[in-house]
Design a protein around this motif. Structure first.
Motif, PDB file in Angstrom:
ATOM      1  N   MET A  68      27.595  38.138  -1.299  1.00 21.12           N
ATOM      2  CA  MET A  68      26.890  37.926  -2.538  1.00 21.12           C
ATOM      3  C   MET A  68      25.957  36.729  -2.367  1.00 21.12           C
ATOM      4  O   MET A  68      26.413  35.625  -2.141  1.00 21.12           O
ATOM      5  CB  MET A  68      27.856  37.612  -3.674  1.00 21.12           C
ATOM      6  N   SER A  69      24.719  36.962  -2.478  1.00 18.86           N
ATOM      7  CA  SER A  69      23.761  35.873  -2.330  1.00 18.86           C
ATOM      8  C   SER A  69      23.361  35.276  -3.670  1.00 18.86           C
ATOM      9  O   SER A  69      22.759  34.224  -3.722  1.00 18.86           O
ATOM     10  CB  SER A  69      22.523  36.368  -1.587  1.00 18.86           C
ATOM     11  N   LYS A  70      23.703  35.935  -4.762  1.00 23.30           N
ATOM     12  CA  LYS A  70      23.356  35.416  -6.079  1.00 23.30           C
ATOM     13  C   LYS A  70      24.369  34.345  -6.486  1.00 23.30           C
ATOM     14  O   LYS A  70      25.534  34.414  -6.130  1.00 23.30           O
ATOM     15  CB  LYS A  70      23.346  36.537  -7.114  1.00 23.30           C
ATOM     16  N   LYS A  71      23.870  33.353  -7.242  1.00 21.39           N
ATOM     17  CA  LYS A  71      24.714  32.265  -7.727  1.00 21.39           C
ATOM     18  C   LYS A  71      24.741  32.269  -9.246  1.00 21.39           C
ATOM     19  O   LYS A  71      23.753  32.575  -9.895  1.00 21.39           O
ATOM     20  CB  LYS A  71      24.177  30.911  -7.239  1.00 21.39           C
ATOM     21  N   VAL A  72      25.882  31.902  -9.802  1.00 23.42           N
ATOM     22  CA  VAL A  72      26.076  31.847 -11.247  1.00 23.42           C
ATOM     23  C   VAL A  72      26.073  30.380 -11.664  1.00 23.42           C
ATOM     24  O   VAL A  72      26.714  29.545 -11.018  1.00 23.42           O
ATOM     25  CB  VAL A  72      27.416  32.507 -11.645  1.00 23.42           C
ATOM     26  N   TYR A  73      25.336  30.078 -12.719  1.00 23.38           N
ATOM     27  CA  TYR A  73      25.241  28.716 -13.250  1.00 23.38           C
ATOM     28  C   TYR A  73      25.427  28.740 -14.760  1.00 23.38           C
ATOM     29  O   TYR A  73      25.078  29.721 -15.407  1.00 23.38           O
ATOM     30  CB  TYR A  73      23.860  28.114 -12.966  1.00 23.38           C
ATOM     31  N   VAL A  74      25.939  27.636 -15.314  1.00 22.31           N
ATOM     32  CA  VAL A  74      25.997  27.465 -16.765  1.00 22.31           C
ATOM     33  C   VAL A  74      25.152  26.250 -17.107  1.00 22.31           C
ATOM     34  O   VAL A  74      25.388  25.146 -16.597  1.00 22.31           O
ATOM     35  CB  VAL A  74      27.441  27.256 -17.277  1.00 22.31           C
ATOM     36  N   ASP A  75      24.146  26.447 -17.946  1.00 14.29           N
ATOM     37  CA  ASP A  75      23.303  25.354 -18.427  1.00 14.29           C
ATOM     38  C   ASP A  75      24.120  24.561 -19.442  1.00 14.29           C
ATOM     39  O   ASP A  75      24.348  25.014 -20.560  1.00 14.29           O
ATOM     40  CB  ASP A  75      22.036  25.937 -19.059  1.00 14.29           C
ATOM     41  N   GLN A  76      24.567  23.389 -19.043  1.00 16.87           N
ATOM     42  CA  GLN A  76      25.434  22.579 -19.891  1.00 16.87           C
ATOM     43  C   GLN A  76      24.737  22.121 -21.173  1.00 16.87           C
ATOM     44  O   GLN A  76      25.394  21.928 -22.195  1.00 16.87           O
ATOM     45  CB  GLN A  76      25.953  21.363 -19.113  1.00 16.87           C
ATOM     46  N   ASP A  77      23.432  21.941 -21.129  1.00 15.02           N
ATOM     47  CA  ASP A  77      22.698  21.534 -22.330  1.00 15.02           C
ATOM     48  C   ASP A  77      22.628  22.670 -23.347  1.00 15.02           C
ATOM     49  O   ASP A  77      22.588  22.425 -24.551  1.00 15.02           O
ATOM     50  CB  ASP A  77      21.282  21.084 -21.975  1.00 15.02           C
ATOM     51  N   ALA A  78      22.626  23.907 -22.876  1.00 17.81           N
ATOM     52  CA  ALA A  78      22.518  25.062 -23.770  1.00 17.81           C
ATOM     53  C   ALA A  78      23.875  25.567 -24.249  1.00 17.81           C
ATOM     54  O   ALA A  78      23.985  26.117 -25.337  1.00 17.81           O
ATOM     55  CB  ALA A  78      21.767  26.196 -23.080  1.00 17.81           C
ATOM     56  N   CYS A  79      24.906  25.372 -23.457  1.00 15.79           N
ATOM     57  CA  CYS A  79      26.237  25.903 -23.787  1.00 15.79           C
ATOM     58  C   CYS A  79      26.763  25.308 -25.089  1.00 15.79           C
ATOM     59  O   CYS A  79      26.714  24.093 -25.297  1.00 15.79           O
ATOM     60  CB  CYS A  79      27.208  25.611 -22.646  1.00 15.79           C
ATOM     61  N   ILE A  80      27.270  26.187 -25.952  1.00 17.22           N
ATOM     62  CA  ILE A  80      27.865  25.747 -27.214  1.00 17.22           C
ATOM     63  C   ILE A  80      29.388  25.880 -27.201  1.00 17.22           C
ATOM     64  O   ILE A  80      30.041  25.618 -28.195  1.00 17.22           O
ATOM     65  CB  ILE A  80      27.262  26.509 -28.420  1.00 17.22           C
ATOM     66  N   GLY A  81      29.946  26.305 -26.085  1.00 15.32           N
ATOM     67  CA  GLY A  81      31.398  26.395 -25.948  1.00 15.32           C
ATOM     68  C   GLY A  81      32.050  27.487 -26.776  1.00 15.32           C
ATOM     69  O   GLY A  81      33.192  27.345 -27.191  1.00 15.32           O
ATOM     70  N   CYS A  82      31.328  28.580 -26.995  1.00 17.63           N
ATOM     71  CA  CYS A  82      31.880  29.653 -27.833  1.00 17.63           C
ATOM     72  C   CYS A  82      33.058  30.361 -27.165  1.00 17.63           C
ATOM     73  O   CYS A  82      33.915  30.913 -27.836  1.00 17.63           O
ATOM     74  CB  CYS A  82      30.808  30.656 -28.228  1.00 17.63           C
ATOM     75  N   GLY A  83      33.093  30.376 -25.835  1.00 19.83           N
ATOM     76  CA  GLY A  83      34.222  30.953 -25.110  1.00 19.83           C
ATOM     77  C   GLY A  83      34.109  32.413 -24.746  1.00 19.83           C
ATOM     78  O   GLY A  83      35.044  32.968 -24.178  1.00 19.83           O
ATOM     79  N   ALA A  84      32.995  33.056 -25.067  1.00 20.45           N
ATOM     80  CA  ALA A  84      32.859  34.479 -24.752  1.00 20.45           C
ATOM     81  C   ALA A  84      32.974  34.729 -23.252  1.00 20.45           C
ATOM     82  O   ALA A  84      33.690  35.638 -22.828  1.00 20.45           O
ATOM     83  CB  ALA A  84      31.541  35.024 -25.286  1.00 20.45           C
ATOM     84  N   CYS A  85      32.311  33.917 -22.461  1.00 19.08           N
ATOM     85  CA  CYS A  85      32.347  34.125 -21.004  1.00 19.08           C
ATOM     86  C   CYS A  85      33.748  33.886 -20.445  1.00 19.08           C
ATOM     87  O   CYS A  85      34.200  34.613 -19.566  1.00 19.08           O
ATOM     88  CB  CYS A  85      31.321  33.243 -20.300  1.00 19.08           C
ATOM     89  N   VAL A  86      34.436  32.880 -20.974  1.00 13.45           N
ATOM     90  CA  VAL A  86      35.796  32.589 -20.515  1.00 13.45           C
ATOM     91  C   VAL A  86      36.720  33.745 -20.876  1.00 13.45           C
ATOM     92  O   VAL A  86      37.542  34.174 -20.063  1.00 13.45           O
ATOM     93  CB  VAL A  86      36.302  31.260 -21.108  1.00 13.45           C
ATOM     94  N   ALA A  87      36.567  34.277 -22.082  1.00 14.18           N
ATOM     95  CA  ALA A  87      37.404  35.400 -22.517  1.00 14.18           C
ATOM     96  C   ALA A  87      37.153  36.639 -21.666  1.00 14.18           C
ATOM     97  O   ALA A  87      38.091  37.361 -21.322  1.00 14.18           O
ATOM     98  CB  ALA A  87      37.140  35.710 -23.984  1.00 14.18           C
ATOM     99  N   ILE A  88      35.911  36.876 -21.324  1.00 15.51           N
ATOM    100  CA  ILE A  88      35.559  38.084 -20.575  1.00 15.51           C
ATOM    101  C   ILE A  88      35.866  37.958 -19.085  1.00 15.51           C
ATOM    102  O   ILE A  88      36.420  38.867 -18.489  1.00 15.51           O
ATOM    103  CB  ILE A  88      34.078  38.431 -20.791  1.00 15.51           C
ATOM    104  N   ALA A  89      35.490  36.844 -18.481  1.00 14.15           N
ATOM    105  CA  ALA A  89      35.624  36.703 -17.022  1.00 14.15           C
ATOM    106  C   ALA A  89      36.694  35.699 -16.612  1.00 14.15           C
ATOM    107  O   ALA A  89      36.837  35.414 -15.426  1.00 14.15           O
ATOM    108  CB  ALA A  89      34.274  36.311 -16.420  1.00 14.15           C
ATOM    109  N   GLY A  90      37.461  35.213 -17.558  1.00 17.24           N
ATOM    110  CA  GLY A  90      38.497  34.236 -17.246  1.00 17.24           C
ATOM    111  C   GLY A  90      39.589  34.763 -16.336  1.00 17.24           C
ATOM    112  O   GLY A  90      40.124  34.020 -15.522  1.00 17.24           O
TER     113      GLY A  90
END
Length: 66
Positions: free
Chosen positions: A1-23
């Protein structure tokens, strides 16, 4: 996998959707500021799909895949 995943900390509101889905894959978790961050980069197709699903669920488009 050459693609990288990043989270923009300034944009993140901590809703938790990504954690719930990919946790279960251990890709996203919360940091001390209750914002999501990438714990590990996806290494399999199923992990990458989970990361993409987490990205799609983000209401503020804070997750980037490059």
């Amino acid at each position: 996998m050459s693609k990288k995943v990043y989270v923009d900390q300034d944009a993140c509101i901590g809703c938790g959707a990504c954690v719930a889905i990919a946790g279960d894959f251990g890709i996203f978790d919360f940091n001390d500021q209750n914002k999501a961050y990438v714990v590990k980069q996806p290494t399999s197709e199923s992990e990458f799909e989970a990361a993409e699903d987490g990205k799609s669920a983000c209401p503020v488009d804070a997750i980037k895949i490059q």
